[in-house]
Design a protein around this motif. Structure first.
Motif, PDB file in Angstrom:
ATOM      1  N   ASP A 135       3.410 -21.370 -23.649  1.00  0.00           N
ATOM      2  CA  ASP A 135       4.577 -21.766 -24.414  1.00  0.00           C
ATOM      3  C   ASP A 135       5.864 -21.171 -23.850  1.00  0.00           C
ATOM      4  O   ASP A 135       6.902 -21.824 -23.843  1.00  0.00           O
ATOM      5  CB  ASP A 135       4.399 -21.337 -25.869  1.00  0.00           C
ATOM      6  N   ALA A 136       5.781 -19.928 -23.393  1.00  0.00           N
ATOM      7  CA  ALA A 136       6.978 -19.293 -22.823  1.00  0.00           C
ATOM      8  C   ALA A 136       7.437 -20.071 -21.599  1.00  0.00           C
ATOM      9  O   ALA A 136       8.634 -20.310 -21.398  1.00  0.00           O
ATOM     10  CB  ALA A 136       6.673 -17.843 -22.448  1.00  0.00           C
ATOM     11  N   PHE A 137       6.481 -20.493 -20.783  1.00  0.00           N
ATOM     12  CA  PHE A 137       6.836 -21.277 -19.593  1.00  0.00           C
ATOM     13  C   PHE A 137       7.389 -22.648 -19.981  1.00  0.00           C
ATOM     14  O   PHE A 137       8.380 -23.123 -19.425  1.00  0.00           O
ATOM     15  CB  PHE A 137       5.620 -21.444 -18.676  1.00  0.00           C
ATOM     16  N   VAL A 138       6.749 -23.280 -20.956  1.00  0.00           N
ATOM     17  CA  VAL A 138       7.171 -24.613 -21.385  1.00  0.00           C
ATOM     18  C   VAL A 138       8.614 -24.571 -21.891  1.00  0.00           C
ATOM     19  O   VAL A 138       9.456 -25.375 -21.499  1.00  0.00           O
ATOM     20  CB  VAL A 138       6.219 -25.149 -22.480  1.00  0.00           C
ATOM     21  N   THR A 157       1.116 -14.510 -13.156  1.00  0.00           N
ATOM     22  CA  THR A 157       2.387 -14.364 -13.883  1.00  0.00           C
ATOM     23  C   THR A 157       3.001 -15.735 -14.156  1.00  0.00           C
ATOM     24  O   THR A 157       4.059 -15.810 -14.775  1.00  0.00           O
ATOM     25  CB  THR A 157       3.417 -13.568 -13.056  1.00  0.00           C
ATOM     26  N   ASN A 158       2.377 -16.802 -13.680  1.00  0.00           N
ATOM     27  CA  ASN A 158       2.995 -18.121 -13.640  1.00  0.00           C
ATOM     28  C   ASN A 158       4.345 -17.970 -12.920  1.00  0.00           C
ATOM     29  O   ASN A 158       4.404 -17.230 -11.952  1.00  0.00           O
ATOM     30  CB  ASN A 158       3.115 -18.708 -15.053  1.00  0.00           C
ATOM     31  N   ALA A 207      12.722 -15.479 -14.064  1.00  0.00           N
ATOM     32  CA  ALA A 207      12.415 -16.737 -14.753  1.00  0.00           C
ATOM     33  C   ALA A 207      11.553 -16.409 -15.965  1.00  0.00           C
ATOM     34  O   ALA A 207      10.884 -15.363 -15.987  1.00  0.00           O
ATOM     35  CB  ALA A 207      11.667 -17.682 -13.820  1.00  0.00           C
ATOM     36  N   CYS A 208      11.532 -17.286 -16.948  1.00  0.00           N
ATOM     37  CA  CYS A 208      10.660 -17.126 -18.128  1.00  0.00           C
ATOM     38  C   CYS A 208      10.830 -15.753 -18.773  1.00  0.00           C
ATOM     39  O   CYS A 208       9.844 -15.169 -19.240  1.00  0.00           O
ATOM     40  CB  CYS A 208       9.186 -17.294 -17.760  1.00  0.00           C
ATOM     41  N   GLU A 209      12.053 -15.237 -18.765  1.00  0.00           N
ATOM     42  CA  GLU A 209      12.335 -13.926 -19.369  1.00  0.00           C
ATOM     43  C   GLU A 209      11.472 -12.813 -18.791  1.00  0.00           C
ATOM     44  O   GLU A 209      11.158 -11.833 -19.497  1.00  0.00           O
ATOM     45  CB  GLU A 209      12.145 -13.986 -20.884  1.00  0.00           C
ATOM     46  N   MET A 217      -0.501 -13.329 -17.629  1.00  0.00           N
ATOM     47  CA  MET A 217      -1.857 -13.657 -18.083  1.00  0.00           C
ATOM     48  C   MET A 217      -2.339 -12.583 -19.056  1.00  0.00           C
ATOM     49  O   MET A 217      -1.825 -11.468 -19.087  1.00  0.00           O
ATOM     50  CB  MET A 217      -2.804 -13.720 -16.891  1.00  0.00           C
ATOM     51  N   SER A 218      -3.387 -12.923 -19.810  1.00  0.00           N
ATOM     52  CA  SER A 218      -3.973 -11.935 -20.718  1.00  0.00           C
ATOM     53  C   SER A 218      -4.878 -10.977 -19.958  1.00  0.00           C
ATOM     54  O   SER A 218      -5.138  -9.862 -20.413  1.00  0.00           O
ATOM     55  CB  SER A 218      -4.798 -12.644 -21.798  1.00  0.00           C
TER      56      SER A 218
END
Lengths: 77, 479
Positions: free
Chosen positions: B170-173, B299-300, B324-326, B345-346
């Motif tokens: 969701d953070a990436f989206v 980390t995407n 990016a992505c905070e 990632m988890s």
């Protein structure tokens, strides 16, 4: 030319289990030739055989088998 | 609202808009939602419960996308398998991830564990007559629930599962939708296979924004000019892909200013974009905003650089830019990029559960520095990871397979630079009696095509340092 092409294709582009039984009409795309492989192939052919292959002819019909690649090259010699 | 919930929102607000297109087949948000719901019900019927994993053995496309949303609606986590992978690798992943079910088409493959339920989407009896267009049966995920496990090359010799939570996706989206300004008029081209993290943009950002995602026909990737014509015909506005395919298009696609008038933005990631190719692309498509996105699967996207055309000629490499992505970024004393943030990632999946990270900062293994513009520059790996045609390859995974071959006394896999794919693989094999032809045939059976060594170097023994570790510098001098 055919042998040189064949050895390049099997050394660098596709990995088949048995190269000796792979005929000139067998499908290279099914064997795993992808877009990066095609780019390498086109650059190799142009450099090695001194031909210019038009962009619009870079498509599966001309690349699907070793025989098709050979006749594609011949048409531009 | 998390991940799959955005589909519920879109099917209520814009039920008749097209969500996905594939080779002339269009599916609206409503029908995509209904089909995902039917798959979800089938999964529940087969005993899938929240927290379970469900594997997906399908090529990218509408069916696979519906499967993914169906899995998420059931509260489970999707694990995309690459049908091109050798059976031994797929069997390993199945054993590691321990799925409840596996979704595919046709008969169950032989390597598949018989205790895992096989769900054939082509089975006409699968869905019965039920419609399931309701949202009552949809599981409401929590942020830390796992949404996906993406298997990537592992340094231990086996693939490892990067476990990604609903929160991380969701953070990436949210970041990608707002940063690139994606809206419901946009048409997104989707080419990345679903086991690649690039596909998260196609699968989730498009739905979040109510856009239309169009799957690029696989055959077109082999004809650069036809691919360009397809982009024009479908009026694609947005594309997230890898530099190698962009380089192919820039070089042989006949791109020139004035073409692809609908295209607004191209994002690329996965490997370093060689500057000549990027300059050519930037010149050929002057109206298109280009972005370099950076980050390992773990980390995407953690940094990005909006390409500044005026600076391209003066650069030595393409910057990876800023956060990016905070993501919070830190450079360690040794020059390694460390990342913390919502996209992380988890943890890695191991034998049935997530191994949580023992440190909040993820060590990327990437060497970086800052330039005068306060942008990050990428300088390669701290470890031995090799990048080839956008694939990430851990030498240990290939060495482990080589070392199992008869008469091999050790092996080292190294990358040598290659103008097209970045790096190509050279296998240094110790053991004078090793039959290299037989080894090559054995590797073809046991490794994915992109992991096949380009050439072999045979030695009596692998050179070692006095401490007994491999002398990689000496090895590099021998190839």
């Amino acid at each position: 030319m055919h042998d040189e092409l064949k050895s390049f294709v099997f050394r660098e582009l596709v990995h088949v289990l048995d190269e000796t039984s792979f005929s000139g009409d067998d499908d290279l795309l099914e064997a795993g030739l992808d877009s990066m492989g095609i780019m390498r192939l086109v650059l190799f052919i142009e450099e090695r055989f001194g031909v210019t292959l038009p962009d619009e002819e870079i498509e599966p019909d001309n690349i699907q088998t070793l025989n098709r690649i050979s006749s594609w090259i011949e048409r531009h010699r | 609202m998390l991940v799959a919930d955005h589909l519920i929102k879109q099917q209520m607000h814009t039920p008749d808009r097209i969500a996905f297109s594939e080779n002339g087949r269009d599916t609206t948000y409503r029908s995509f939602f209904v089909n995902a719901g039917r798959i979800s019900h089938v999964l529940l019927h087969h005993g899938v419960r929240p927290g379970d994993r469900v594997c997906l053995l399908l090529s990218r496309g509408i069916d696979a996308a519906q499967g993914i949303y169906g899995i998420l609606f059931a509260g489970a986590c999707y694990v995309p398998l690459d049908p091109q992978n050798p059976a031994s690798r797929l069997a390993y992943i199945m054993g590691d991830v321990r799925p409840r079910c596996i979704i595919g088409i046709g008969a169950c493959p032989e390597w598949c564990d018989a205790s895992v339920e096989w769900i054939d989407l082509n089975n006409p009896q699968l869905f019965g007559d039920e419609q399931h267009g309701d949202i009552d049966g949809v599981y409401r995920s929590s942020p830390e629930d796992l949404a996906a496990i993406l298997y990537t090359s592992g340094s231990t010799g086996n693939p490892k599962g990067v476990s990604i939570s609903c929160r991380a996706i969701d953070a990436f989206v949210f970041w990608s939708a707002t940063t690139f300004g994606i809206g419901k008029e946009d048409r997104i081209a989707s080419l990345a296979p679903f086991h690649f993290d690039l596909s998260l943009f196609d699968l989730f950002t498009g739905v979040y924004c109510g856009a239309r995602t169009c799957f690029v026909p696989q055959s077109l990737t082999l004809s650069p000019k036809k691919l360009v014509a397809w982009f024009d015909e479908v009026a694609i506005t947005s594309w997230y892909t890898v530099p190698s395919i962009l380089g192919f298009l820039a070089l042989r696609g006949g791109l020139a200013p004035g073409q692809l008038p609908a295209m607004k933005r191209i994002l690329f990631a996965g490997e370093v974009f060689p500057l000549p190719g990027l300059i050519r692309l930037a010149q050929a498509l002057p109206h298109v905003a280009l972005y370099n996105l950076f980050g390992p699967t773990e980390t995407n996207v953690c940094t990005f650089w909006p390409v500044q055309r005026s600076r391209l000629e003066t650069l030595e490499s393409v910057p990876i830019g800023g956060s990016a992505c905070e993501a919070e970024l830190m450079i360690s004393d040794s020059g390694e990029l460390l990342v913390n943030g919502p996209c992380l990632m988890s943890g890695y999946w191991q034998e049935g559960h997530v191994q949580a990270l023992d440190h909040p900062w993820y060590h990327t293994g990437d060497r970086v520095s800052r330039n005068d513009h306060d942008e990050l520059l990428y300088h390669g790996r701290m470890d031995r990871m090799i990048k080839s045609s956008g694939y990430r390859i851990e030498p240990a995974e290939i060495e482990a397979v080589i070392n199992r071959f008869e008469a091999v006394r050790g092996s080292v896999l190294v990358g040598e630079s290659d103008p097209i794919c970045g790096q190509r693989l050279v296998a240094v094999v110790a053991g004078k009696s090793v039959d290299l032809e037989a080894l090559r045939a054995y590797l073809k059976q046991n490794l994915v095509a992109y992991m096949q060594p380009y050439r072999f170097v045979q030695l009596q023994a692998i050179p070692l340092l006095t401490n007994g570790k491999v002398d990689y510098r000496a090895v590099a001098g021998m190839i």
